[in-house]
Write a protein that holds these residues in place. Structure first.
Motif, PDB file in Angstrom:
ATOM      1  N   ASN A  31     -78.795  52.340  71.228  1.00 31.17           N
ATOM      2  CA  ASN A  31     -78.765  52.418  69.765  1.00 31.17           C
ATOM      3  C   ASN A  31     -77.766  51.417  69.201  1.00 31.17           C
ATOM      4  O   ASN A  31     -76.705  51.186  69.770  1.00 31.17           O
ATOM      5  CB  ASN A  31     -78.362  53.821  69.303  1.00 31.17           C
ATOM      6  CG  ASN A  31     -79.473  54.823  69.484  1.00 31.17           C
ATOM      7  OD1 ASN A  31     -80.637  54.460  69.591  1.00 31.17           O
ATOM      8  ND2 ASN A  31     -79.124  56.093  69.511  1.00 31.17           N
ATOM      9  N   CYS A  37     -88.124  57.074  77.458  1.00 33.62           N
ATOM     10  CA  CYS A  37     -87.104  57.792  76.666  1.00 33.62           C
ATOM     11  C   CYS A  37     -85.891  56.920  76.345  1.00 33.62           C
ATOM     12  O   CYS A  37     -84.779  57.427  76.172  1.00 33.62           O
ATOM     13  CB  CYS A  37     -86.660  59.070  77.371  1.00 33.62           C
ATOM     14  SG  CYS A  37     -88.008  60.199  77.754  1.00 33.62           S
ATOM     15  N   SER A  69     -93.931  57.570  71.250  1.00 33.47           N
ATOM     16  CA  SER A  69     -92.646  57.008  70.821  1.00 33.47           C
ATOM     17  C   SER A  69     -92.517  57.081  69.304  1.00 33.47           C
ATOM     18  O   SER A  69     -93.483  57.294  68.591  1.00 33.47           O
ATOM     19  CB  SER A  69     -92.526  55.547  71.284  1.00 33.47           C
ATOM     20  OG  SER A  69     -92.401  55.485  72.683  1.00 33.47           O
ATOM     21  N   ASP A  79     -79.229  54.545  76.453  1.00 30.99           N
ATOM     22  CA  ASP A  79     -78.913  54.598  75.031  1.00 30.99           C
ATOM     23  C   ASP A  79     -78.425  53.229  74.569  1.00 30.99           C
ATOM     24  O   ASP A  79     -77.300  52.835  74.847  1.00 30.99           O
ATOM     25  CB  ASP A  79     -77.848  55.659  74.773  1.00 30.99           C
ATOM     26  CG  ASP A  79     -77.538  55.834  73.291  1.00 30.99           C
ATOM     27  OD1 ASP A  79     -78.010  55.020  72.471  1.00 30.99           O
ATOM     28  OD2 ASP A  79     -76.815  56.782  72.956  1.00 30.99           O
ATOM     29  N   ARG A  81     -83.448  54.706  74.023  1.00 34.35           N
ATOM     30  CA  ARG A  81     -83.064  54.840  72.618  1.00 34.35           C
ATOM     31  C   ARG A  81     -82.651  53.482  72.071  1.00 34.35           C
ATOM     32  O   ARG A  81     -81.688  52.883  72.536  1.00 34.35           O
ATOM     33  CB  ARG A  81     -81.933  55.848  72.493  1.00 34.35           C
ATOM     34  CG  ARG A  81     -82.403  57.227  73.000  1.00 34.35           C
ATOM     35  CD  ARG A  81     -81.559  58.351  72.582  1.00 34.35           C
ATOM     36  NE  ARG A  81     -81.399  58.349  71.135  1.00 34.35           N
ATOM     37  CZ  ARG A  81     -80.455  59.030  70.527  1.00 34.35           C
ATOM     38  NH1 ARG A  81     -79.632  59.782  71.207  1.00 34.35           N
ATOM     39  NH2 ARG A  81     -80.337  58.987  69.212  1.00 34.35           N
ATOM     40  N   LYS A 119     -83.973  56.474  79.751  1.00 33.44           N
ATOM     41  CA  LYS A 119     -82.933  57.266  79.090  1.00 33.44           C
ATOM     42  C   LYS A 119     -81.674  56.465  78.758  1.00 33.44           C
ATOM     43  O   LYS A 119     -80.626  57.025  78.499  1.00 33.44           O
ATOM     44  CB  LYS A 119     -82.597  58.505  79.911  1.00 33.44           C
ATOM     45  CG  LYS A 119     -83.776  59.430  80.070  1.00 33.44           C
ATOM     46  CD  LYS A 119     -83.428  60.694  80.800  1.00 33.44           C
ATOM     47  CE  LYS A 119     -84.670  61.570  80.901  1.00 33.44           C
ATOM     48  NZ  LYS A 119     -84.411  62.784  81.634  1.00 33.44           N
ATOM     49  N   ASP A 130     -82.648  52.951  68.427  1.00 40.02           N
ATOM     50  CA  ASP A 130     -82.562  53.142  66.988  1.00 40.02           C
ATOM     51  C   ASP A 130     -81.604  52.126  66.361  1.00 40.02           C
ATOM     52  O   ASP A 130     -80.557  51.808  66.921  1.00 40.02           O
ATOM     53  CB  ASP A 130     -82.072  54.554  66.652  1.00 40.02           C
ATOM     54  CG  ASP A 130     -83.067  55.621  67.044  1.00 40.02           C
ATOM     55  OD1 ASP A 130     -84.256  55.302  67.225  1.00 40.02           O
ATOM     56  OD2 ASP A 130     -82.654  56.787  67.183  1.00 40.02           O
ATOM     57  N   SER A 178     -89.977  56.920  73.686  1.00 38.26           N
ATOM     58  CA  SER A 178     -88.748  56.234  73.277  1.00 38.26           C
ATOM     59  C   SER A 178     -88.565  56.325  71.768  1.00 38.26           C
ATOM     60  O   SER A 178     -89.506  56.611  71.041  1.00 38.26           O
ATOM     61  CB  SER A 178     -88.811  54.763  73.700  1.00 38.26           C
ATOM     62  OG  SER A 178     -88.816  54.657  75.105  1.00 38.26           O
ATOM     63  N   THR A 179     -87.362  56.085  71.302  1.00 34.82           N
ATOM     64  CA  THR A 179     -87.113  56.024  69.862  1.00 34.82           C
ATOM     65  C   THR A 179     -86.627  54.615  69.513  1.00 34.82           C
ATOM     66  O   THR A 179     -85.688  54.103  70.108  1.00 34.82           O
ATOM     67  CB  THR A 179     -86.069  57.058  69.380  1.00 34.82           C
ATOM     68  OG1 THR A 179     -84.853  56.857  70.082  1.00 34.82           O
ATOM     69  CG2 THR A 179     -86.553  58.475  69.603  1.00 34.82           C
TER      70      THR A 179
END
Length: 185
Positions: free
Chosen positions: A26, A42, A83, A24, A44, A22, A46, A63-64
């Motif tokens: 990005n 999960c 993902s 982040d 991130r 989790k 991006d 995940s993204t």
């Protein structure tokens, strides 16, 4: 601590070991680090630039990694289940044995990437451009290959049972389309 930088210059610290789920990250630049064997569910990523990173044997499910640029990434046996890698650019990387089951990989540019013996069951590769990749022995059953363009790509021994293709899908001539499903567009 591992330090990565946001594209804006702000630094983010990542623990040297342990669970980074989790997190982040990005819009970061991640370069020349080893994150192999980690738990990173999960996460991130991006719009990241990821270069010379080892994420082998890492759990990155759900995940993204959308609209990211991955270059020289080693992701052997990494779990990416469910993902999202939509719109990413992946080049000169190794995903041998990776689990990409049910991943959204649509609109991705894949250039010189190894997916040997990878699992892409039910993966959505819609409208992806795949050049110089190796999918030998990969399981691509039920994958959506509509509007995909495979060029100079090795699909020898790939399992394409019930994979979906359409009139715009460009596959090597040696592929047995009888095991696949044709979708009229």
């Amino acid at each position: 601590m591992i330090v990565v930088k946001k594209k804006t210059g702000i630094q983010i610290d990542i623990p040297d070991s342990g669970d980074i789920s989790k997190c982040d990250l990005n819009r970061t630049i991640i370069s020349n680090i080893n994150l192999s064997g980690r738990i990173a569910r999960c996460i991130r990523l991006d719009s990241c630039i990821i270069n010379n990173v080892n994420i082998s044997d890492t759990v990155m499910s759900e995940s993204t990694i959308a609209h990211a640029r991955l270059s020289n990434v080693i992701a052997k046996n990494t779990n990416f289940r469910n993902s999202k890698l939509c719109g990413a650019w992946i080049e000169d990387s190794d995903f041998t044995g990776a689990d990409l089951t049910e991943c959204s990989i649509d609109g991705v540019n894949i250039d010189n990437v190894i997916f040997r013996n990878a699992t892409l069951v039910g993966a959505d590769l819609y409208a992806s451009i795949i050049n110089g990749a190796d999918f030998s022995g990969a399981n691509m059953s039920w994958a959506d290959l509509c509007d995909c363009r495979f060029s100079y790509t090795n699909l020898e021994g790939a399992v394409l049972h019930q994979a979906i293709y359409n009139k715009n899908t460009v596959l090597p001539d040696y592929i047995d389309r009888r095991v696949m499903r044709y979708e009229k567009s």
